[in-house]
Design an enzyme around this catalytic site. Structure first.
Site, PDB file in Angstrom:
ATOM      1  CB  CYS A 168       0.915  15.120 -18.064  1.00 36.21           C
ATOM      2  SG  CYS A 168      -0.033  16.533 -18.684  1.00 36.21           S
ATOM      3  CB  CYS A 208      -0.810  14.869 -22.685  1.00 35.36           C
ATOM      4  SG  CYS A 208       0.847  14.927 -21.951  1.00 35.36           S
ATOM      5  CD  GLN A 224      -2.479  -1.146   2.740  1.00 37.01           C
ATOM      6  OE1 GLN A 224      -3.435  -0.451   3.006  1.00 37.01           O
ATOM      7  NE2 GLN A 224      -1.937  -1.956   3.622  1.00 37.01           N
ATOM      8  CG  HIS A 276      -2.762   2.733  -2.152  1.00 37.07           C
ATOM      9  ND1 HIS A 276      -2.698   2.552  -0.789  1.00 37.07           N
ATOM     10  CD2 HIS A 276      -3.971   2.237  -2.529  1.00 37.07           C
ATOM     11  CE1 HIS A 276      -3.820   1.977  -0.365  1.00 37.07           C
ATOM     12  NE2 HIS A 276      -4.596   1.776  -1.397  1.00 37.07           N
ATOM     13  CB  CYS A 315       2.964  18.389 -19.103  1.00 38.44           C
ATOM     14  SG  CYS A 315       3.396  17.241 -20.401  1.00 38.44           S
ATOM     15  CD  GLU A 331       0.021  -0.339  19.583  1.00 39.59           C
ATOM     16  OE1 GLU A 331      -0.916  -0.857  20.225  1.00 39.59           O
ATOM     17  OE2 GLU A 331       1.024   0.167  20.107  1.00 39.59           O
TER      18      GLU A 331
HETATM   19  P1  NAD Z   1      -1.794   3.051   8.677  1.00 40.48           P
HETATM   20  O1  NAD Z   1      -1.158   4.386   8.641  1.00 40.48           O
HETATM   21  O2  NAD Z   1      -3.264   2.974   8.706  1.00 40.48           O
HETATM   22  O3  NAD Z   1      -1.237   2.136   9.880  1.00 40.48           O
HETATM   23  C1  NAD Z   1       0.104   1.841  10.047  1.00 40.48           C
HETATM   24  C2  NAD Z   1       0.240   0.545  10.868  1.00 40.48           C
HETATM   25  O4  NAD Z   1       1.626   0.312  11.070  1.00 40.48           O
HETATM   26  C3  NAD Z   1      -0.427   0.572  12.246  1.00 40.48           C
HETATM   27  O5  NAD Z   1      -1.194  -0.600  12.421  1.00 40.48           O
HETATM   28  C4  NAD Z   1       0.775   0.593  13.221  1.00 40.48           C
HETATM   29  O6  NAD Z   1       0.497  -0.076  14.445  1.00 40.48           O
HETATM   30  C5  NAD Z   1       1.814  -0.128  12.410  1.00 40.48           C
HETATM   31  N1  NAD Z   1       3.211   0.130  12.756  1.00 40.48           N
HETATM   32  C6  NAD Z   1       3.758   1.228  13.326  1.00 40.48           C
HETATM   33  N2  NAD Z   1       5.091   1.089  13.464  1.00 40.48           N
HETATM   34  C7  NAD Z   1       5.403  -0.134  12.970  1.00 40.48           C
HETATM   35  C8  NAD Z   1       6.622  -0.867  12.819  1.00 40.48           C
HETATM   36  N3  NAD Z   1       7.811  -0.362  13.218  1.00 40.48           N
HETATM   37  N4  NAD Z   1       6.567  -2.108  12.265  1.00 40.48           N
HETATM   38  C9  NAD Z   1       5.378  -2.638  11.863  1.00 40.48           C
HETATM   39  N5  NAD Z   1       4.205  -1.986  11.977  1.00 40.48           N
HETATM   40  C10 NAD Z   1       4.212  -0.753  12.528  1.00 40.48           C
HETATM   41  O7  NAD Z   1      -1.198   2.316   7.459  1.00 40.48           O
HETATM   42  P2  NAD Z   1      -1.888   1.528   6.347  1.00 40.48           P
HETATM   43  O8  NAD Z   1      -2.864   0.557   6.908  1.00 40.48           O
HETATM   44  O9  NAD Z   1      -0.794   1.035   5.523  1.00 40.48           O
HETATM   45  O10 NAD Z   1      -2.766   2.592   5.503  1.00 40.48           O
HETATM   46  C11 NAD Z   1      -2.429   3.905   5.303  1.00 40.48           C
HETATM   47  C12 NAD Z   1      -2.454   4.357   3.882  1.00 40.48           C
HETATM   48  O11 NAD Z   1      -1.566   5.434   3.843  1.00 40.48           O
HETATM   49  C13 NAD Z   1      -1.914   3.389   2.910  1.00 40.48           C
HETATM   50  O12 NAD Z   1      -2.828   3.330   1.908  1.00 40.48           O
HETATM   51  C14 NAD Z   1      -0.628   3.992   2.326  1.00 40.48           C
HETATM   52  O13 NAD Z   1      -0.760   4.163   0.922  1.00 40.48           O
HETATM   53  C15 NAD Z   1      -0.549   5.340   2.866  1.00 40.48           C
HETATM   54  N6  NAD Z   1       0.746   5.699   3.475  1.00 40.48           N
HETATM   55  C16 NAD Z   1       1.911   5.300   2.897  1.00 40.48           C
HETATM   56  C17 NAD Z   1       3.113   5.639   3.484  1.00 40.48           C
HETATM   57  C18 NAD Z   1       4.379   5.182   2.831  1.00 40.48           C
HETATM   58  O14 NAD Z   1       4.419   5.077   1.596  1.00 40.48           O
HETATM   59  N7  NAD Z   1       5.412   4.872   3.607  1.00 40.48           N
HETATM   60  C19 NAD Z   1       3.146   6.376   4.666  1.00 40.48           C
HETATM   61  C20 NAD Z   1       1.919   6.785   5.220  1.00 40.48           C
HETATM   62  C21 NAD Z   1       0.727   6.426   4.617  1.00 40.48           C
END
Ligand code: NAD
Length: 253
Positions: free
Chosen positions: A130, A133, A104, A122, A151, A219
């Site tokens: 762009c 286009c 994700q 995602h 662009c 968690e």
């Molecule tokens: P979330 O933000 O909803 O939850 C993050 C999860 O990671 C929580 O359950 C938390 O307990 C856990 N966590 C925290 N520290 C951790 C560690 N050290 N090791 C393992 N787990 C740990 O994340 P989500 O469910 O992935 O959804 C959020 C959306 O936000 C996603 O769709 C994503 O695209 C986007 N997002 C991406 C990034 C990135 O690219 N790094 C950062 C933030 C959000």
């Protein structure tokens, strides 16, 4: 270590016996690389307004959206490096166990770690498109010193090639993820709350098709008490390193 010895052994044995191991990752795997998740007390949305990633807001206020997007995704996260969690998944691919990563995340860290089969549910912040286009760019080809970036062919508005609120999932990544979930016999859920639809359904599909679920998260998540077979409560980098070390030290692969 002692706390988890039995569970780490069980996870390592499941992985060794597996024919089709898949990893599903969320924002949590990148926390140890210095990228916070969106939600929670330390999450990005406690500091920034999520409306900058709303598609309608972006088109009405491109300069304002871009100012925040640049600060978060390019100035702040731009130099993040893979941590031991990403590198462990790369090692599992290298030894022939991990068939793909469904992520994700948009941070490109699985690619930097060396995994080669990655379904980006995602999108990816290191690519741009762009909005007029559809020409594609990599981030290094775009000058972000003047916002919003436009662009070079048609002067249309550029947008990071990850999905904003109000956009649909890239169909190729969606279908590849569903296929991987259906084929998986062992399925990792790493650092995901399970609250973001439709991504959150992918582990459910894996379970329905018979996969054993190994979850890593400090968690409990929406999956922990209903779906997960082995719950390893801790940080992705610590736990994945222990699993890979167990496989390499204690078993012939
Ligand atoms: P979330 O933000 O909803 O939850 C993050 C999860 O990671 C929580 O359950 C938390 O307990 C856990 N966590 C925290 N520290 C951790 C560690 N050290 N090791 C393992 N787990 C740990 O994340 P989500 O469910 O992935 O959804 C959020 C959306 O936000 C996603 O769709 C994503 O695209 C986007 N997002 C991406 C990034 C990135 O690219 N790094 C950062 C933030 C959000």
């Amino acid at each position: 270590m002692a706390k988890f010895e039995k569970e780490i052994n069980s996870a390592a044995e499941l992985i060794l016996a597996s024919k089709y191991l898949v990893a599903f990752t969320g924002a949590g795997i990148s926390v140890e690389s210095g990228i916070p998740p969106f939600r929670g007390a330390e999450g990005l949305w406690s500091k920034y307004n999520p409306e900058v990633l709303d598609l309608h807001y972006f088109h009405r206020n491109p300069k304002d959206s871009w100012r925040v997007i640049k600060e978060i995704f390019y100035d702040f996260f731009g130099n993040a490096q893979p941590n031991s969690g990403h590198l462990s998944l790369s090692k599992l691919e290298e030894i022939g166990k991990l068939k793909c990563v469904i992520t994700q995340n948009i941070d490109n860290l699985h690619q930097l770690a060396g995994n080669t089969v990655i379904h980006e549910f995602h999108g990816n912040s290191q690519k741009m498109i762009c909005t007029n286009c559809s020409k594609h760019f990599t981030v290094t080809e775009v000058d972000l010193s003047v916002l919003p970036p436009l662009c070079d062919e048609c002067h249309g508005l550029l947008k990071p090639d990850f999905i904003f609120f109000g956009e649909s999932i890239p169909m190729d990544a969606y279908h590849a993820s569903v296929r991987a979930a259906e084929n998986a016999d062992v399925f990792f859920i790493i650092g995901s709350t399970g609250e973001v639809m439709p991504a959150s359904q992918i582990p459910v599909m894996a379970k329905q098709h018979g996969a054993k679920i190994i979850e890593i998260n400090p968690e409990p998540s929406k999956y922990t008490h209903g779906l997960t077979d082995i719950y390893l409560q801790g940080k992705a980098g610590d736990i994945l390193t222990q699993i890979v070390n167990n496989i390499i030290l204690n078993h012939q692969t």
